[in-house]
Write a protein that holds these residues in place. Structure first.
Motif, short mmCIF file in Angstrom:
data_model
loop_
_atom_site.label_atom_id
_atom_site.label_comp_id
_atom_site.label_asym_id
_atom_site.label_seq_id
_atom_site.Cartn_x
_atom_site.Cartn_y
_atom_site.Cartn_z
N ARG A 1 0.85 -1.18 0.05
CA ARG A 1 0.12 0.17 -0.16
C ARG A 1 1.02 1.39 -0.07
N TYR A 2 0.11 2.41 -0.29
CA TYR A 2 1.04 3.52 -0.13
C TYR A 2 1.21 3.84 1.28
N ARG A 3 2.27 4.54 1.81
CA ARG A 3 2.69 4.97 2.80
C ARG A 3 1.57 5.79 3.42
N LEU A 4 1.15 5.03 4.59
CA LEU A 4 0.03 5.64 5.21
C LEU A 4 0.07 6.96 5.90
N ASP A 5 1.18 7.29 6.69
CA ASP A 5 1.41 8.54 6.88
C ASP A 5 1.42 9.58 5.98
N VAL A 6 2.10 9.41 4.74
CA VAL A 6 1.98 10.38 3.77
C VAL A 6 0.74 10.70 3.33
N VAL A 7 -0.18 9.36 2.99
CA VAL A 7 -1.50 9.30 2.52
C VAL A 7 -2.45 10.38 3.54
N LYS A 8 -2.20 10.00 4.83
CA LYS A 8 -2.92 11.07 5.73
C LYS A 8 -2.76 12.41 5.62
N ASN A 9 -1.34 12.75 5.12
CA ASN A 9 -0.86 14.14 5.13
C ASN A 9 -1.52 14.79 3.87
N LEU A 10 -1.66 14.22 2.85
CA LEU A 10 -2.09 14.40 1.49
C LEU A 10 -3.60 14.58 1.59
N SER A 11 -4.18 13.78 2.38
CA SER A 11 -5.75 13.78 2.57
C SER A 11 -6.12 15.01 3.19
N SER A 12 -5.45 15.29 4.43
CA SER A 12 -5.57 16.31 5.12
C SER A 12 -5.44 17.71 4.52
N GLN A 13 -4.68 17.83 3.53
CA GLN A 13 -4.62 18.80 2.62
C GLN A 13 -5.58 19.11 1.40
N GLY A 14 -6.47 18.13 1.47
CA GLY A 14 -7.54 18.20 0.38
C GLY A 14 -7.02 17.82 -0.84
N ILE B 1 -6.10 15.81 -4.39
CA ILE B 1 -7.40 14.56 -4.80
C ILE B 1 -6.11 13.66 -5.58
N PRO B 2 -6.22 12.48 -5.42
CA PRO B 2 -5.29 11.64 -6.08
C PRO B 2 -5.54 11.45 -7.70
#
Length: 552
Positions: free
Chosen positions: A82-95, A97-98
Protein backbone atom coordinates in the motif's frame (compact mmCIF):
# COMPACT_ATOMS: atom_id res chain seq x y z
CA UNK A 1 -6.03 -69.33 -2.22
CA UNK A 2 -7.77 -72.04 -4.22
CA UNK A 3 -8.28 -74.34 -1.22
CA UNK A 4 -9.78 -71.52 0.81
CA UNK A 5 -12.19 -70.58 -1.97
CA UNK A 6 -13.28 -74.19 -2.33
CA UNK A 7 -13.56 -74.70 1.43
CA UNK A 8 -15.78 -71.63 1.87
CA UNK A 9 -17.76 -72.07 -1.36
CA UNK A 10 -20.77 -73.34 0.62
CA UNK A 11 -21.32 -69.75 1.82
CA UNK A 12 -22.19 -68.56 -1.67
CA UNK A 13 -21.01 -65.22 -3.01
CA UNK A 14 -23.79 -62.78 -2.15
CA UNK A 15 -25.43 -63.76 1.12
CA UNK A 16 -26.27 -61.50 4.05
CA UNK A 17 -22.72 -61.81 5.39
CA UNK A 18 -21.09 -60.70 2.12
CA UNK A 19 -23.58 -57.87 1.69
CA UNK A 20 -22.79 -56.43 5.12
CA UNK A 21 -19.04 -56.67 4.52
CA UNK A 22 -19.36 -55.15 1.05
CA UNK A 23 -21.43 -52.08 1.94
CA UNK A 24 -19.84 -51.35 5.30
CA UNK A 25 -16.29 -51.45 3.94
CA UNK A 26 -17.35 -49.38 0.92
CA UNK A 27 -18.89 -46.79 3.26
CA UNK A 28 -15.69 -46.68 5.33
CA UNK A 29 -13.91 -44.99 2.39
CA UNK A 30 -16.35 -42.05 2.15
CA UNK A 31 -14.36 -39.93 4.66
CA UNK A 32 -11.22 -40.57 2.60
CA UNK A 33 -12.69 -38.93 -0.48
CA UNK A 34 -13.92 -35.87 1.39
CA UNK A 35 -10.86 -35.61 3.62
CA UNK A 36 -7.93 -35.81 1.23
CA UNK A 37 -9.15 -32.96 -1.01
CA UNK A 38 -10.62 -30.79 1.75
CA UNK A 39 -7.37 -28.82 1.64
CA UNK A 40 -8.58 -27.37 -1.68
CA UNK A 41 -11.12 -25.33 0.29
CA UNK A 42 -9.38 -25.15 3.66
CA UNK A 43 -6.23 -23.58 2.20
CA UNK A 44 -7.68 -21.60 -0.70
CA UNK A 45 -6.41 -18.02 -0.95
CA UNK A 46 -9.21 -15.41 -0.83
CA UNK A 47 -8.74 -12.11 -2.60
CA UNK A 48 -6.98 -9.77 -0.19
CA UNK A 49 -5.22 -6.45 0.18
CA UNK A 50 -3.49 -4.48 2.90
CA UNK A 51 -5.69 -3.51 5.80
CA UNK A 52 -6.22 0.25 6.06
CA UNK A 53 -7.19 1.15 9.63
CA UNK A 54 -9.61 3.99 10.29
CA UNK A 55 -7.41 6.98 9.42
CA UNK A 56 -9.99 9.68 8.64
CA UNK A 57 -9.14 9.53 4.94
CA UNK A 58 -11.36 10.98 2.26
CA UNK A 59 -13.26 8.57 0.07
CA UNK A 60 -10.92 9.28 -2.84
CA UNK A 61 -7.85 8.35 -0.81
CA UNK A 62 -9.52 5.27 0.69
CA UNK A 63 -10.02 4.00 -2.84
CA UNK A 64 -6.52 4.97 -3.96
CA UNK A 65 -4.38 3.92 -0.98
CA UNK A 66 -3.99 0.39 -2.43
CA UNK A 67 -1.83 0.44 -5.61
CA UNK A 68 -3.18 -0.98 -8.87
CA UNK A 69 -1.15 -3.77 -10.49
CA UNK A 70 -1.50 -5.53 -13.85
CA UNK A 71 -1.67 -9.33 -13.61
CA UNK A 72 -2.24 -11.47 -16.71
CA UNK A 73 -3.36 -8.38 -18.60
CA UNK A 74 -5.94 -7.39 -15.98
CA UNK A 75 -5.79 -4.58 -13.45
CA UNK A 76 -6.30 -5.50 -9.81
CA UNK A 77 -5.51 -4.12 -6.38
CA UNK A 78 -2.14 -5.04 -4.92
CA UNK A 79 -2.22 -7.91 -2.44
CA UNK A 80 0.98 -7.14 -0.55
CA UNK A 81 1.61 -3.40 -0.55
CA UNK A 82 0.00 0.00 0.00
CA UNK A 83 1.08 3.60 -0.22
CA UNK A 84 2.72 4.86 2.96
CA UNK A 85 -0.17 5.62 5.26
CA UNK A 86 1.44 8.59 7.01
CA UNK A 87 2.07 10.29 3.65
CA UNK A 88 -1.47 9.52 2.48
CA UNK A 89 -2.91 10.97 5.69
CA UNK A 90 -0.95 14.18 5.18
CA UNK A 91 -2.06 14.54 1.55
CA UNK A 92 -5.67 13.76 2.45
CA UNK A 93 -5.67 16.41 5.21
CA UNK A 94 -4.48 18.98 2.64
CA UNK A 95 -7.49 18.27 0.44
CA UNK A 96 -5.43 16.98 -2.47
CA UNK A 97 -7.12 14.57 -4.84
CA UNK A 98 -5.21 11.44 -5.99
CA UNK A 99 -4.66 11.20 -9.71
CA UNK A 100 -5.40 14.87 -10.29
CA UNK A 101 -3.25 16.75 -7.80
CA UNK A 102 -0.91 13.88 -6.95
CA UNK A 103 0.81 11.40 -9.27
CA UNK A 104 0.35 8.12 -7.41
CA UNK A 105 3.26 6.41 -9.15
CA UNK A 106 5.62 8.80 -7.35
CA UNK A 107 4.41 7.86 -3.89
CA UNK A 108 6.45 5.47 -1.74
CA UNK A 109 4.92 2.08 -0.95
CA UNK A 110 5.10 -0.06 2.19
CA UNK A 111 4.20 -3.61 3.17
CA UNK A 112 1.00 -4.59 4.95
CA UNK A 113 2.22 -3.63 8.43
CA UNK A 114 -1.34 -3.59 9.81
CA UNK A 115 -2.35 -6.95 8.38
CA UNK A 116 -4.72 -7.80 5.55
CA UNK A 117 -8.35 -7.46 4.63
CA UNK A 118 -9.76 -10.64 3.08
CA UNK A 119 -12.68 -10.87 0.71
CA UNK A 120 -15.63 -12.91 1.95
CA UNK A 121 -17.31 -13.30 -1.43
CA UNK A 122 -16.49 -17.03 -1.52
CA UNK A 123 -15.22 -17.99 1.94
CA UNK A 124 -15.99 -16.68 5.39
CA UNK A 125 -12.54 -17.85 6.45
CA UNK A 126 -9.78 -20.27 5.46
CA UNK A 127 -6.53 -21.21 7.16
CA UNK A 128 -4.90 -18.64 4.88
CA UNK A 129 -6.96 -15.80 6.33
CA UNK A 130 -6.74 -17.29 9.82
CA UNK A 131 -2.94 -17.45 9.94
CA UNK A 132 -2.12 -14.83 7.24
CA UNK A 133 -0.43 -17.24 4.85
CA UNK A 134 0.05 -14.59 2.18
CA UNK A 135 2.80 -12.42 0.69
CA UNK A 136 6.10 -13.30 2.41
CA UNK A 137 4.36 -16.25 4.11
CA UNK A 138 2.63 -17.54 1.01
CA UNK A 139 5.06 -20.47 0.67
CA UNK A 140 3.29 -22.00 3.66
CA UNK A 141 0.05 -22.40 1.71
CA UNK A 142 1.26 -25.05 -0.81
CA UNK A 143 3.53 -26.57 1.82
CA UNK A 144 0.41 -27.27 3.93
CA UNK A 145 -0.84 -29.59 1.18
CA UNK A 146 2.56 -31.27 1.03
CA UNK A 147 2.42 -31.93 4.79
CA UNK A 148 -0.80 -33.92 4.34
CA UNK A 149 0.70 -36.05 1.58
CA UNK A 150 3.84 -36.62 3.62
CA UNK A 151 1.62 -37.98 6.40
CA UNK A 152 -0.16 -40.17 3.87
CA UNK A 153 3.22 -41.41 2.64
CA UNK A 154 4.44 -42.40 6.11
CA UNK A 155 1.06 -43.92 6.97
CA UNK A 156 1.09 -46.02 3.81
CA UNK A 157 4.54 -47.37 4.61
CA UNK A 158 3.77 -48.25 8.24
CA UNK A 159 0.16 -49.44 8.03
CA UNK A 160 0.82 -52.19 5.50
CA UNK A 161 3.35 -53.91 7.74
CA UNK A 162 1.19 -53.37 10.83
CA UNK A 163 -1.79 -54.91 9.05
CA UNK A 164 0.18 -57.99 8.04
CA UNK A 165 1.47 -58.27 11.61
CA UNK A 166 -1.60 -57.47 13.74
CA UNK A 167 -4.53 -58.02 11.39
CA UNK A 168 -6.61 -56.09 8.85
CA UNK A 169 -9.52 -55.26 11.14
CA UNK A 170 -7.41 -53.84 13.98
CA UNK A 171 -5.47 -51.50 11.70
CA UNK A 172 -8.62 -50.50 9.81
CA UNK A 173 -10.43 -49.22 12.88
CA UNK A 174 -7.30 -47.78 14.50
CA UNK A 175 -6.52 -45.66 11.45
CA UNK A 176 -10.16 -44.60 11.10
CA UNK A 177 -9.98 -43.36 14.69
CA UNK A 178 -6.76 -41.45 13.95
CA UNK A 179 -8.32 -39.80 10.92
CA UNK A 180 -11.51 -38.80 12.76
CA UNK A 181 -9.92 -37.56 15.99
CA UNK A 182 -7.15 -35.51 14.45
CA UNK A 183 -9.45 -33.98 11.84
CA UNK A 184 -11.62 -32.74 14.71
CA UNK A 185 -8.68 -31.52 16.81
CA UNK A 186 -7.47 -29.33 13.94
CA UNK A 187 -10.31 -26.95 14.79
CA UNK A 188 -8.43 -25.91 17.93
CA UNK A 189 -5.12 -25.19 16.21
CA UNK A 190 -3.49 -22.16 17.81
CA UNK A 191 -0.91 -21.65 15.06
CA UNK A 192 -0.02 -22.79 11.57
CA UNK A 193 2.75 -25.03 12.94
CA UNK A 194 0.32 -26.84 15.26
CA UNK A 195 -2.12 -27.24 12.38
CA UNK A 196 0.61 -28.83 10.21
CA UNK A 197 1.42 -31.38 12.91
CA UNK A 198 -2.24 -32.34 13.20
CA UNK A 199 -2.65 -32.48 9.41
CA UNK A 200 0.36 -34.78 9.20
CA UNK A 201 -1.09 -37.21 11.76
CA UNK A 202 -4.55 -37.12 10.14
CA UNK A 203 -2.89 -37.80 6.78
CA UNK A 204 -1.30 -40.93 8.23
CA UNK A 205 -4.78 -42.30 8.86
CA UNK A 206 -6.15 -41.17 5.49
CA UNK A 207 -4.83 -43.81 3.12
CA UNK A 208 -4.04 -46.37 5.81
CA UNK A 209 -7.65 -47.21 6.55
CA UNK A 210 -8.43 -47.24 2.81
CA UNK A 211 -5.74 -49.84 2.11
CA UNK A 212 -6.67 -51.97 5.13
CA UNK A 213 -10.36 -51.92 4.22
CA UNK A 214 -9.57 -52.74 0.62
CA UNK A 215 -7.40 -55.75 1.49
CA UNK A 216 -9.90 -56.95 4.11
CA UNK A 217 -12.69 -56.86 1.53
CA UNK A 218 -10.89 -58.75 -1.23
CA UNK A 219 -9.81 -61.43 1.25
CA UNK A 220 -13.31 -62.01 2.61
CA UNK A 221 -15.27 -61.70 -0.63
CA UNK A 222 -14.88 -64.17 -3.48
CA UNK A 223 -15.50 -64.49 -7.19
CA UNK A 224 -17.25 -61.73 -9.11
CA UNK A 225 -18.28 -60.00 -5.88
CA UNK A 226 -14.62 -59.51 -4.99
CA UNK A 227 -14.00 -57.97 -8.42
CA UNK A 228 -17.01 -55.68 -7.97
CA UNK A 229 -15.82 -54.62 -4.53
CA UNK A 230 -12.24 -53.89 -5.56
CA UNK A 231 -13.18 -51.98 -8.70
CA UNK A 232 -16.37 -50.17 -7.68
CA UNK A 233 -17.19 -50.76 -4.01
CA UNK A 234 -14.39 -48.92 -2.24
CA UNK A 235 -13.78 -46.61 -5.21
CA UNK A 236 -17.37 -45.41 -5.48
CA UNK A 237 -17.41 -44.85 -1.73
CA UNK A 238 -14.33 -42.67 -2.17
CA UNK A 239 -15.95 -40.85 -5.12
CA UNK A 240 -19.15 -40.23 -3.16
CA UNK A 241 -17.10 -38.61 -0.39
CA UNK A 242 -15.23 -36.56 -3.00
CA UNK A 243 -18.50 -35.36 -4.56
CA UNK A 244 -19.98 -34.52 -1.15
CA UNK A 245 -17.01 -32.31 -0.29
CA UNK A 246 -18.00 -29.30 -2.46
CA UNK A 247 -21.55 -29.59 -1.11
CA UNK A 248 -20.32 -29.34 2.49
CA UNK A 249 -17.88 -26.57 1.57
CA UNK A 250 -20.58 -24.57 -0.25
CA UNK A 251 -22.83 -24.38 2.81
CA UNK A 252 -20.05 -24.30 5.43
CA UNK A 253 -17.69 -21.57 4.27
CA UNK A 254 -15.85 -21.29 7.56
CA UNK A 255 -12.85 -23.64 7.69
CA UNK A 256 -13.55 -24.75 11.25
CA UNK A 257 -17.18 -25.57 10.48
CA UNK A 258 -16.07 -27.60 7.46
CA UNK A 259 -13.58 -29.60 9.54
CA UNK A 260 -16.27 -30.30 12.12
CA UNK A 261 -18.65 -31.56 9.43
CA UNK A 262 -15.96 -33.80 7.96
CA UNK A 263 -14.98 -35.33 11.31
CA UNK A 264 -18.38 -36.09 12.88
CA UNK A 265 -19.38 -38.91 10.44
CA UNK A 266 -16.43 -40.91 11.75
CA UNK A 267 -18.33 -41.52 14.98
CA UNK A 268 -20.93 -43.53 13.05
CA UNK A 269 -18.34 -46.23 12.35
CA UNK A 270 -17.80 -47.19 16.02
CA UNK A 271 -20.66 -49.77 16.14
CA UNK A 272 -19.33 -51.41 12.99
CA UNK A 273 -16.56 -53.08 15.00
CA UNK A 274 -19.09 -55.78 15.91
CA UNK A 275 -20.16 -56.35 12.30
CA UNK A 276 -16.83 -56.44 10.46
CA UNK A 277 -14.85 -59.67 11.03
CA UNK A 278 -11.14 -60.26 10.76
CA UNK A 279 -9.92 -61.73 7.48
CA UNK A 280 -10.16 -65.55 7.63
CA UNK A 281 -7.37 -65.73 5.05
CA UNK A 282 -5.07 -63.71 7.29
CA UNK A 283 -5.97 -65.85 10.31
CA UNK A 284 -5.15 -68.98 8.33
CA UNK A 285 -1.84 -67.45 7.25
CA UNK A 286 -1.07 -67.01 10.97
CA UNK A 287 -1.99 -70.62 11.72
CA UNK A 288 -5.10 -69.55 13.67
CA UNK A 289 -7.41 -72.09 12.05
CA UNK A 290 -9.96 -72.22 14.89
CA UNK A 291 -10.59 -68.46 14.74
CA UNK A 292 -10.93 -68.57 10.96
CA UNK A 293 -13.45 -71.41 11.20
CA UNK A 294 -15.44 -69.51 13.84
CA UNK A 295 -15.80 -66.53 11.48
CA UNK A 296 -16.85 -68.70 8.56
CA UNK A 297 -19.40 -70.55 10.74
CA UNK A 298 -20.81 -67.19 11.83
CA UNK A 299 -21.07 -66.21 8.17
CA UNK A 300 -22.90 -69.46 7.48
CA UNK A 301 -25.48 -68.59 10.15
CA UNK A 302 -25.94 -65.13 8.63
CA UNK A 303 -26.40 -66.66 5.19
CA UNK A 304 -28.67 -69.40 6.61
CA UNK A 305 -26.60 -72.24 5.19
CA UNK A 306 -25.20 -75.28 6.94
CA UNK A 307 -21.44 -75.41 7.45
CA UNK A 308 -19.54 -78.73 7.20
CA UNK A 309 -18.06 -80.20 10.37
CA UNK A 310 -14.51 -79.50 9.20
CA UNK A 311 -14.28 -76.43 6.98
CA UNK A 312 -10.58 -76.12 6.22
CA UNK A 313 -9.64 -79.75 5.91
CA UNK A 314 -8.49 -79.22 2.32
CA UNK A 315 -6.05 -76.51 3.26
CA UNK A 316 -4.71 -78.19 6.39
CA UNK A 317 -1.65 -79.35 4.48
CA UNK A 318 -0.67 -75.72 4.03
CA UNK A 319 -1.02 -74.67 7.65
CA UNK A 320 2.41 -75.77 8.85
CA UNK A 321 4.08 -74.26 5.80
CA UNK A 322 2.27 -70.94 6.13
CA UNK A 323 2.75 -70.81 9.89
CA UNK A 324 6.48 -71.35 9.46
CA UNK A 325 6.62 -68.52 6.94
CA UNK A 326 4.75 -66.12 9.20
CA UNK A 327 7.22 -66.68 12.01
CA UNK A 328 9.64 -64.80 9.79
CA UNK A 329 7.36 -61.74 10.00
CA UNK A 330 7.67 -60.59 6.42
CA UNK A 331 8.49 -56.92 5.95
CA UNK A 332 9.24 -54.56 3.10
CA UNK A 333 12.61 -56.23 2.46
CA UNK A 334 10.77 -59.45 1.62
CA UNK A 335 9.55 -57.65 -1.51
CA UNK A 336 13.15 -57.54 -2.76
CA UNK A 337 14.30 -61.01 -1.68
CA UNK A 338 14.03 -62.87 -5.01
CA UNK A 339 14.32 -61.77 -8.63
CA UNK A 340 10.69 -62.58 -9.41
CA UNK A 341 9.24 -60.61 -6.48
CA UNK A 342 11.79 -57.80 -6.81
CA UNK A 343 11.14 -57.18 -10.50
CA UNK A 344 7.38 -57.28 -10.00
CA UNK A 345 7.65 -54.83 -7.11
CA UNK A 346 9.85 -52.38 -9.03
CA UNK A 347 7.52 -52.31 -12.04
CA UNK A 348 4.42 -51.94 -9.89
CA UNK A 349 6.17 -49.17 -7.93
CA UNK A 350 6.77 -47.24 -11.17
CA UNK A 351 3.16 -47.70 -12.28
CA UNK A 352 1.78 -46.63 -8.88
CA UNK A 353 4.07 -43.56 -8.81
CA UNK A 354 3.01 -42.53 -12.32
CA UNK A 355 -0.71 -42.96 -11.66
CA UNK A 356 -0.53 -41.00 -8.41
CA UNK A 357 1.43 -38.01 -9.71
CA UNK A 358 -0.98 -37.75 -12.64
CA UNK A 359 -4.13 -38.19 -10.55
CA UNK A 360 -3.28 -35.59 -7.94
CA UNK A 361 -1.67 -33.27 -10.47
CA UNK A 362 -4.83 -33.15 -12.58
CA UNK A 363 -7.11 -33.03 -9.53
CA UNK A 364 -5.27 -30.02 -8.11
CA UNK A 365 -5.31 -28.35 -11.54
CA UNK A 366 -9.10 -28.33 -11.96
CA UNK A 367 -9.39 -24.59 -11.33
CA UNK A 368 -9.14 -24.08 -15.09
CA UNK A 369 -12.43 -25.89 -15.60
CA UNK A 370 -14.61 -23.16 -14.13
CA UNK A 371 -14.24 -19.99 -12.10
CA UNK A 372 -16.42 -21.45 -9.34
CA UNK A 373 -14.19 -23.68 -7.11
CA UNK A 374 -17.19 -25.68 -5.89
CA UNK A 375 -18.31 -26.54 -9.41
CA UNK A 376 -14.73 -27.29 -10.46
CA UNK A 377 -14.31 -29.75 -7.60
CA UNK A 378 -17.63 -31.43 -8.37
CA UNK A 379 -16.76 -31.90 -12.06
CA UNK A 380 -13.40 -33.38 -11.12
CA UNK A 381 -15.14 -35.82 -8.77
CA UNK A 382 -17.95 -36.68 -11.19
CA UNK A 383 -15.47 -37.80 -13.86
CA UNK A 384 -14.42 -40.60 -11.53
CA UNK A 385 -17.81 -42.33 -11.53
CA UNK A 386 -17.68 -43.56 -15.17
CA UNK A 387 -13.97 -44.32 -14.69
CA UNK A 388 -14.75 -46.74 -11.86
CA UNK A 389 -17.55 -48.36 -13.88
CA UNK A 390 -15.13 -48.84 -16.77
CA UNK A 391 -12.60 -50.33 -14.36
CA UNK A 392 -15.17 -52.83 -13.11
CA UNK A 393 -15.97 -53.93 -16.65
CA UNK A 394 -12.25 -54.26 -17.40
CA UNK A 395 -11.68 -56.39 -14.31
CA UNK A 396 -14.58 -58.62 -15.31
CA UNK A 397 -13.63 -59.31 -18.92
CA UNK A 398 -10.10 -58.10 -19.75
CA UNK A 399 -6.76 -59.50 -18.49
CA UNK A 400 -5.13 -57.26 -15.88
CA UNK A 401 -1.97 -56.58 -17.83
CA UNK A 402 -3.84 -55.53 -20.99
CA UNK A 403 -6.15 -53.26 -18.98
CA UNK A 404 -3.24 -51.60 -17.20
CA UNK A 405 -1.37 -50.92 -20.44
CA UNK A 406 -4.48 -49.50 -22.13
CA UNK A 407 -5.37 -47.03 -19.37
CA UNK A 408 -1.74 -45.87 -19.12
CA UNK A 409 -1.62 -45.21 -22.85
CA UNK A 410 -5.01 -43.45 -22.74
CA UNK A 411 -3.78 -41.10 -20.03
CA UNK A 412 -0.41 -40.50 -21.70
CA UNK A 413 -1.71 -39.86 -25.23
CA UNK A 414 -4.47 -37.54 -23.97
CA UNK A 415 -1.97 -35.40 -22.08
CA UNK A 416 0.46 -35.33 -25.01
CA UNK A 417 -2.29 -34.06 -27.35
CA UNK A 418 -3.12 -31.05 -25.14
CA UNK A 419 -0.10 -29.13 -26.43
CA UNK A 420 -1.41 -29.46 -29.99
CA UNK A 421 -4.73 -27.74 -29.24
CA UNK A 422 -4.87 -24.04 -30.26
CA UNK A 423 -5.81 -21.38 -27.73
CA UNK A 424 -9.12 -20.79 -29.50
CA UNK A 425 -10.23 -24.35 -28.62
CA UNK A 426 -9.66 -24.18 -24.88
CA UNK A 427 -12.72 -26.31 -24.17
CA UNK A 428 -11.20 -29.15 -26.22
CA UNK A 429 -8.02 -28.89 -24.16
CA UNK A 430 -10.06 -29.21 -20.97
CA UNK A 431 -11.91 -32.20 -22.44
CA UNK A 432 -8.61 -33.93 -23.20
CA UNK A 433 -7.42 -33.26 -19.67
CA UNK A 434 -10.58 -34.82 -18.27
CA UNK A 435 -10.19 -37.77 -20.66
CA UNK A 436 -6.68 -38.18 -19.30
CA UNK A 437 -8.02 -38.09 -15.76
CA UNK A 438 -10.65 -40.66 -16.72
CA UNK A 439 -7.92 -43.08 -17.81
CA UNK A 440 -5.71 -42.28 -14.83
CA UNK A 441 -8.57 -42.74 -12.35
CA UNK A 442 -9.50 -46.04 -13.97
CA UNK A 443 -5.88 -47.16 -13.70
CA UNK A 444 -5.62 -46.03 -10.08
CA UNK A 445 -8.56 -48.29 -9.21
CA UNK A 446 -7.37 -51.18 -11.35
CA UNK A 447 -3.85 -51.25 -9.92
CA UNK A 448 -5.15 -51.94 -6.38
CA UNK A 449 -6.75 -55.18 -7.53
CA UNK A 450 -3.83 -56.14 -9.75
CA UNK A 451 -1.31 -55.64 -6.93
CA UNK A 452 -3.37 -57.54 -4.36
CA UNK A 453 -3.81 -60.48 -6.75
CA UNK A 454 -0.07 -60.85 -7.42
CA UNK A 455 1.18 -61.17 -3.82
CA UNK A 456 0.58 -63.93 -1.22
CA UNK A 457 -1.44 -63.33 1.94
CA UNK A 458 1.60 -62.87 4.18
CA UNK A 459 2.91 -60.09 1.93
CA UNK A 460 -0.28 -58.70 0.41
CA UNK A 461 -0.86 -55.78 2.73
CA UNK A 462 2.86 -54.98 2.99
CA UNK A 463 3.12 -54.96 -0.81
CA UNK A 464 0.01 -52.83 -1.21
CA UNK A 465 1.19 -50.45 1.51
CA UNK A 466 4.67 -50.18 -0.01
CA UNK A 467 3.31 -49.48 -3.48
CA UNK A 468 0.94 -46.94 -1.98
CA UNK A 469 3.93 -45.30 -0.31
CA UNK A 470 5.64 -44.92 -3.67
CA UNK A 471 2.40 -43.50 -5.03
CA UNK A 472 2.35 -40.93 -2.24
CA UNK A 473 5.81 -39.79 -3.28
CA UNK A 474 4.17 -38.93 -6.58
CA UNK A 475 1.38 -37.03 -4.82
CA UNK A 476 3.96 -35.01 -2.87
CA UNK A 477 5.74 -34.08 -6.10
CA UNK A 478 2.54 -33.24 -8.02
CA UNK A 479 2.13 -29.64 -6.68
CA UNK A 480 5.75 -28.86 -7.60
CA UNK A 481 5.30 -30.41 -11.05
CA UNK A 482 2.45 -27.98 -11.71
CA UNK A 483 4.79 -25.08 -10.96
CA UNK A 484 6.78 -25.98 -14.09
CA UNK A 485 3.97 -24.40 -16.10
CA UNK A 486 5.61 -21.05 -15.33
CA UNK A 487 8.54 -22.16 -17.50
CA UNK A 488 6.39 -23.71 -20.21
CA UNK A 489 2.62 -24.03 -20.16
CA UNK A 490 2.71 -27.57 -21.53
CA UNK A 491 5.80 -28.88 -19.72
CA UNK A 492 3.82 -30.66 -16.94
CA UNK A 493 1.69 -32.43 -19.56
CA UNK A 494 4.76 -33.49 -21.56
CA UNK A 495 6.44 -34.93 -18.44
CA UNK A 496 3.29 -36.76 -17.36
CA UNK A 497 2.66 -38.12 -20.86
CA UNK A 498 6.22 -39.45 -21.03
CA UNK A 499 5.88 -41.15 -17.64
CA UNK A 500 2.68 -42.87 -18.73
CA UNK A 501 4.15 -44.21 -21.97
CA UNK A 502 7.25 -45.53 -20.14
CA UNK A 503 5.06 -47.16 -17.47
CA UNK A 504 2.89 -48.79 -20.14
CA UNK A 505 5.99 -50.37 -21.68
CA UNK A 506 7.21 -51.58 -18.26
CA UNK A 507 3.79 -53.14 -17.54
CA UNK A 508 4.39 -55.52 -20.46
CA UNK A 509 6.67 -57.54 -18.15
CA UNK A 510 4.20 -58.01 -15.27
CA UNK A 511 2.77 -61.50 -14.55
CA UNK A 512 -0.91 -62.06 -15.29
CA UNK A 513 -3.45 -62.71 -12.50
CA UNK A 514 -6.73 -62.70 -14.43
CA UNK A 515 -9.12 -65.39 -13.16
CA UNK A 516 -6.48 -66.99 -10.99
CA UNK A 517 -6.85 -67.80 -7.26
CA UNK A 518 -5.15 -65.52 -4.77
CA UNK A 519 -1.73 -66.93 -3.81
CA UNK A 520 -1.37 -67.81 -0.13
CA UNK A 521 2.37 -68.51 0.01
CA UNK A 522 5.50 -67.14 -1.62
CA UNK A 523 5.98 -70.52 -3.32
CA UNK A 524 2.59 -70.16 -4.99
CA UNK A 525 3.62 -66.73 -6.24
CA UNK A 526 6.83 -68.20 -7.67
CA UNK A 527 4.86 -70.89 -9.48
CA UNK A 528 3.50 -68.17 -11.75
CA UNK A 529 6.97 -68.07 -13.24
CA UNK A 530 9.33 -65.30 -14.16
CA UNK A 531 8.31 -62.11 -15.88
CA UNK A 532 6.59 -62.87 -19.16
CA UNK A 533 6.05 -61.27 -22.52
CA UNK A 534 2.40 -60.74 -23.43
CA UNK A 535 2.73 -63.14 -26.36
CA UNK A 536 -0.05 -65.58 -27.17
CA UNK A 537 1.28 -69.01 -27.93
CA UNK A 538 -0.58 -71.23 -30.35
CA UNK A 539 -1.11 -73.85 -27.68
CA UNK A 540 -2.64 -71.39 -25.25
CA UNK A 541 -4.68 -69.72 -27.95
CA UNK A 542 -6.57 -72.98 -28.36
CA UNK A 543 -7.68 -72.88 -24.74
CA UNK A 544 -10.31 -70.16 -24.26
CA UNK A 545 -10.68 -68.62 -20.84
CA UNK A 546 -7.04 -69.09 -19.81
CA UNK A 547 -4.63 -66.17 -19.42
CA UNK A 548 -2.38 -65.76 -22.46
CA UNK A 549 1.25 -66.02 -21.29
CA UNK A 550 4.50 -67.54 -22.40
CA UNK A 551 7.82 -67.47 -20.63
CA UNK A 552 10.69 -65.39 -21.88
Amino acid sequence: MKDYDESSAFLGQWGCFQQVVFFVLAASTIPNGSGVFSIVFLADIPRHHCLVPDANLTEDWLNAVIPIEVTDGEEERSSCSRYRLDVVKNLSSQGLIPGRDINLTQLEQESCVDGWSYSKDIYQSTIVSEFDLVCSEQWKQPFTSTVIFLGVLIGSFISGQLSDRFGRKTVLFATMAVQTIFTFVQIFSSSWLVLCVLLFIAGMGQISNYVSGFVLGIEILTGSVRVLFSSMGVCLGYAVGYMMLPLFAYYLRNWKSLLLALSLPGLAYIPLWWFIPESPRWLLSQGRVEEAEAIVRKAARWNKVEAPQVIFEKCSSHVDEVKTQQKEHHNVFSLLRTNNIRNTTLILGLVWFTLSIGYFGLSLNTSRLHADPYLSCFISAAVEIPAYIACWLALQYIPRRVSTICVLLLGGVSLFLIQLIPQSLQSLSVALEMLGKFGITCGSSLIYSYTAELYPTGLRNTATGTCTTLARVGSCIAPFLLQLSYLNKYLPYIILGTLYVVSAFAALFLPESFRRPLPETIQQMHKRGSLKWPIISRKQHSKPGLPFETKL
